[in-house]
Scaffold this motif. Sequence first.
Motif: not given
Ligand code: PMV
Length: 315
Positions: A11, A18, A105, A149, A152, A192, A277
Motif C-alpha cells: 500500500k 501519523h 513503509g 490506526s 494499512d 513504524t 512510517g
Molecule cells: O510504515 P507503515 O507502512 O506501517 O505505515 C504506517 C502508517 C502510520 O500512519 C505511520 C501508522 C498507522 O498505524 O497509521
Amino acid sequence: MPNIASSACAKLILLGEHAVVYGQPALAIPFSSQRIKATVEPLIGSPSGLIRIIAPQLGLDTPLEELSEDNLIAQALTLSLEALELTQRPTCVLRIHSSFPFASGLGSSAAITIAIARAISSFVGHPLPVEEVNAIAFKTEQLMHGNPSGIDNTVIAYERPLVFTKGFPVEFVMPGDTFHFIVADTGVKKSTALTVAQLAQHRLEHPQRVDSVILKIGNLVGVGSRALLSGDNVALGLAMTDNQGYLHELGLSSPELDTLINKALEAGSLGAKLTGGGQGGHMIALVNEADISTIQQALLDAGAKTIYTTRLEKA
Ligand code: PMV
C-alpha cells in the motif's frame, strides 16, 4: 486438499500518515503490482496438525510450534485458525514470499497477515470474508505496532483507494483522472512502531505544537482527496509536498528521504513526500507521465536503491 496460492498487495499512503493515528483522515491507495504471496500445500506423511513455515526472506523454515508467540506469522496463523473454528489443524506447509521489502513503509506486516489468512482459509475450504481478514490483520498490527490506526490493513484488505478515519466507515474514492507515481526506496529500514512511539513522546512534550501540525495534515487530506476525486493532479501534488513539510516538522523525515524528495521535485514532480512510517523507507512522487523516465533517473542518481512506477487509473 489442493495447493492454494493467495496474495495481498502493498500500500501507499498519499496523505495523512501519523496524523491518522490521532483521528485525522488519511488517503491511501493499493500498490497492486507489489505483493506478498502465501502458498499452502498438504504435508503428506507428516504428523497430523503440523504446519511448517518456509519464508526464506525472513530466515524461517520451521514448524509453527517453534515460532515465538509474538511472531507475526504465528499470530496471523493462530488468529486465522481461531476465526475458522477448526476442530483440527490442517497438516500443511505454508510458504511466504514478498516482492517488496519489509519495514519500509509499504505495509508489509498487514500484507503478510492478509495473505496468510486468505491462503489458509481457502486451503481448508472456507475462504474468510474481507471484513474478517481485515479484523485479523488489525489485531496483528496491534501486536506489531502497539497503536496502529488500522489504515494499512484496511487498504490492503479492500485493495481500493480510500480515505480512512479511525472509528468511521471507510470512504472509497474514485479517481477522476489517471495519476502516475514513482516510488523510491531509501534503503534505510525503520520500524513504524518506533516512529509512532517517537511522535507520541514528542506530542507529550509539546502537545499544542504537535496537535496543530496534526490538524493541518488532516486538512490537507481533505484538499488532496477532493483533488483525487476531481482528477486534479496539480492540487494533489501540492498537498503531498505540503504534507511532507509537516512530516519533516514532526521529525519524521530523514536526510535520505529529504535528498530523494528534493531531487524528485527539482526534476519536475508535481509533488513528493515520504510514505508510511518515515525516517527511512520509501518516498512517493506524483508525476506527469511524460516526465517518468527523467525523474526516475534523477532518483537513481541521488542514491535511490529501488524504483517502482505505479498508476491509479481513472474510475
Ligand atoms: O510504515 P507503515 O507502512 O506501517 O505505515 C504506517 C502508517 C502510520 O500512519 C505511520 C501508522 C498507522 O498505524 O497509521
